[in-house]
Design a protein around this motif. Sequence first.
Motif, PDB file in Angstrom:
ATOM      1  N   UNK A  31       6.345  -0.480   4.370  1.00  5.42           N
ATOM      2  CA  UNK A  31       5.097  -0.683   5.108  1.00  5.42           C
ATOM      3  C   UNK A  31       3.872  -0.131   4.385  1.00  5.42           C
ATOM      4  N   UNK A  32       4.035   0.338   3.169  1.00  4.49           N
ATOM      5  CA  UNK A  32       2.922   0.901   2.392  1.00  4.49           C
ATOM      6  C   UNK A  32       1.855  -0.176   2.164  1.00  4.49           C
ATOM      7  N   UNK A  33       0.587   0.194   2.372  1.00  7.84           N
ATOM      8  CA  UNK A  33      -0.509  -0.725   2.029  1.00  7.84           C
ATOM      9  C   UNK A  33      -1.384  -0.137   0.934  1.00  7.84           C
ATOM     10  N   UNK A  34      -1.846   1.134   1.099  1.00  8.21           N
ATOM     11  CA  UNK A  34      -2.637   1.781   0.051  1.00  8.21           C
ATOM     12  C   UNK A  34      -2.753   3.265   0.365  1.00  8.21           C
ATOM     13  N   UNK A  35      -3.264   4.008  -0.626  1.00  7.99           N
ATOM     14  CA  UNK A  35      -3.534   5.434  -0.409  1.00  7.99           C
ATOM     15  C   UNK A  35      -4.819   5.806  -1.121  1.00  7.99           C
ATOM     16  N   UNK A  36      -5.450   6.892  -0.652  1.00  7.27           N
ATOM     17  CA  UNK A  36      -6.669   7.388  -1.279  1.00  7.27           C
ATOM     18  C   UNK A  36      -6.781   8.886  -1.039  1.00  7.27           C
ATOM     19  N   UNK A  37      -7.798   9.497  -1.646  1.00  8.28           N
ATOM     20  CA  UNK A  37      -8.006  10.945  -1.563  1.00  8.28           C
ATOM     21  C   UNK A  37      -9.289  11.224  -0.798  1.00  8.28           C
ATOM     22  N   UNK A  38      -9.197  11.544   0.518  1.00  3.21           N
ATOM     23  CA  UNK A  38     -10.410  11.832   1.293  1.00  3.21           C
ATOM     24  C   UNK A  38     -11.099  13.113   0.832  1.00  3.21           C
ATOM     25  N   UNK A  39     -10.318  14.041   0.242  1.00  3.75           N
ATOM     26  CA  UNK A  39     -10.871  15.253  -0.370  1.00  3.75           C
ATOM     27  C   UNK A  39      -9.866  15.749  -1.411  1.00  3.75           C
ATOM     28  N   UNK A  40     -10.275  16.597  -2.305  1.00  5.79           N
ATOM     29  CA  UNK A  40      -9.357  17.056  -3.359  1.00  5.79           C
ATOM     30  C   UNK A  40      -8.095  17.704  -2.774  1.00  5.79           C
ATOM     31  N   UNK A  41      -6.955  17.305  -3.314  1.00  4.70           N
ATOM     32  CA  UNK A  41      -5.680  17.865  -2.890  1.00  4.70           C
ATOM     33  C   UNK A  41      -5.109  17.267  -1.620  1.00  4.70           C
ATOM     34  N   UNK A  42      -5.758  16.248  -1.073  1.00  2.00           N
ATOM     35  CA  UNK A  42      -5.281  15.594   0.157  1.00  2.00           C
ATOM     36  C   UNK A  42      -5.164  14.093  -0.098  1.00  2.00           C
ATOM     37  N   UNK A  43      -4.011  13.545   0.231  1.00  3.68           N
ATOM     38  CA  UNK A  43      -3.760  12.114   0.073  1.00  3.68           C
ATOM     39  C   UNK A  43      -3.531  11.509   1.456  1.00  3.68           C
ATOM     40  N   UNK A  44      -4.228  10.421   1.732  1.00  2.00           N
ATOM     41  CA  UNK A  44      -3.993   9.699   2.991  1.00  2.00           C
ATOM     42  C   UNK A  44      -3.361   8.362   2.635  1.00  2.00           C
ATOM     43  N   UNK A  45      -2.214   8.090   3.250  1.00  2.00           N
ATOM     44  CA  UNK A  45      -1.447   6.880   2.983  1.00  2.00           C
ATOM     45  C   UNK A  45      -1.529   5.980   4.211  1.00  2.00           C
ATOM     46  N   UNK A  46      -1.962   4.738   4.007  1.00  2.00           N
ATOM     47  CA  UNK A  46      -2.068   3.760   5.094  1.00  2.00           C
ATOM     48  C   UNK A  46      -0.834   2.882   5.119  1.00  2.00           C
TER      49      UNK A  46
END
Length: 190
Positions: free
Chosen positions: A84-99
């Motif tokens: 179900x992975x669509x994408x991921x990004x870094x909202x701030x350093x050291x934090x990954x948000x996976x959609x």
Amino acid sequence: MKFKSNTLRKWSRAVHRDLSFFFSGMLLIYAVSGLVMNHRDSINPHYIIERKEYTLPAGQLTGAEKITREQVLQLLQPLGEEDNYTKHYYPKPGVVKVFLKGGSNLVVHLRTATAEYESVRKRHVISEMTKLHYNPGRWWTYFADAFAVGLILITLTGIIMLKGSKGLWGRGGVELLVGILIPLAFLFLF
């Protein structure tokens, strides 16, 4: 005169009974979905949302500042969400948000090796029932109007069905008056 009032009461019982049976399903659907909508602050009528916090296995992503798609897919495997992975990004350093597909997501804190998983699943039956309150189409408007007229007829026939101390000029009339005054009090006093 007695013949006419008895005939009117007889017809009132028949109309009251038949319309009550006909519209009882709709009344139950509106009542249940209305209760859920009244308590939207404690129950989401459209989605079941579950949150889970956990610590990543020792050594996984140690010292990482950025991670690859393959590493994200490895994180999603224990959750059964890798497809179900669509994408991921870094909202701030050291934090990954996976959609994820369907609205779920995973937030990974790389420095502390912790993660928060939010599962979002559709609540099927209740969700569809609450849509009826928002008038989903022209044909529904016609049925909802017939339902409203039916409720008026059920109410009026119920009022004139009984006579004497339990009818409109007795206990029934008092209950009718209280039933009118309570919503009026909420409209004008609170």
